[in-house]
Design a protein around this motif. Structure first.
Motif, PDB file in Angstrom:
ATOM      1  N   ARG A  16      45.647  45.260  41.896  1.00 19.78           N
ATOM      2  CA  ARG A  16      45.205  44.060  42.601  1.00 19.78           C
ATOM      3  C   ARG A  16      43.886  43.553  42.027  1.00 19.78           C
ATOM      4  N   ARG A  17      42.945  44.458  41.760  1.00 20.17           N
ATOM      5  CA  ARG A  17      41.635  44.061  41.245  1.00 20.17           C
ATOM      6  C   ARG A  17      41.706  43.520  39.825  1.00 20.17           C
ATOM      7  N   ALA A  18      42.749  43.829  39.098  1.00 19.56           N
ATOM      8  CA  ALA A  18      42.879  43.346  37.727  1.00 19.56           C
ATOM      9  C   ALA A  18      42.944  41.821  37.692  1.00 19.56           C
ATOM     10  N   GLN A  19      43.292  41.172  38.790  1.00 16.80           N
ATOM     11  CA  GLN A  19      43.393  39.718  38.853  1.00 16.80           C
ATOM     12  C   GLN A  19      42.049  39.063  39.124  1.00 16.80           C
ATOM     13  N   TRP A  20      40.984  39.825  39.329  1.00 15.00           N
ATOM     14  CA  TRP A  20      39.681  39.274  39.681  1.00 15.00           C
ATOM     15  C   TRP A  20      38.890  38.762  38.491  1.00 15.00           C
ATOM     16  N   ARG A  21      39.439  38.834  37.292  1.00 15.34           N
ATOM     17  CA  ARG A  21      38.666  38.505  36.107  1.00 15.34           C
ATOM     18  C   ARG A  21      38.106  37.078  36.190  1.00 15.34           C
TER      19      ARG A  21
END
Length: 59
Positions: A16-21
């Motif tokens: 999920r956090r990988a989309q925070w870029r």
């Protein structure tokens, strides 16, 4: 209030956090003769123009 029924796994959390870029800002050329690249809908920091008129006093 919604409460998670189970702990979220590390794999799911990281997925999920990988989309925070952060994304790079889109730039457009300023209409002034120097053609500096500026962020849209902002006054040009180099010449002070916004939508074809002078809005910031340049020293």
């Amino acid at each position: 209030m919604a409460v998670p029924k189970r702990k979220m796994s590390r794999s799911n959390t990281r997925h999920r956090r990988a989309q925070w870029r952060a994304s790079t800002p889109q730039l457009t050329p300023c209409p002034c003769p120097r053609k500096e690249m500026v962020v849209p809908h902002r006054a040009c920091p180099h010449c002070g123009l916004y939508r074809g008129r002078q809005v910031v006093e340049q020293p």
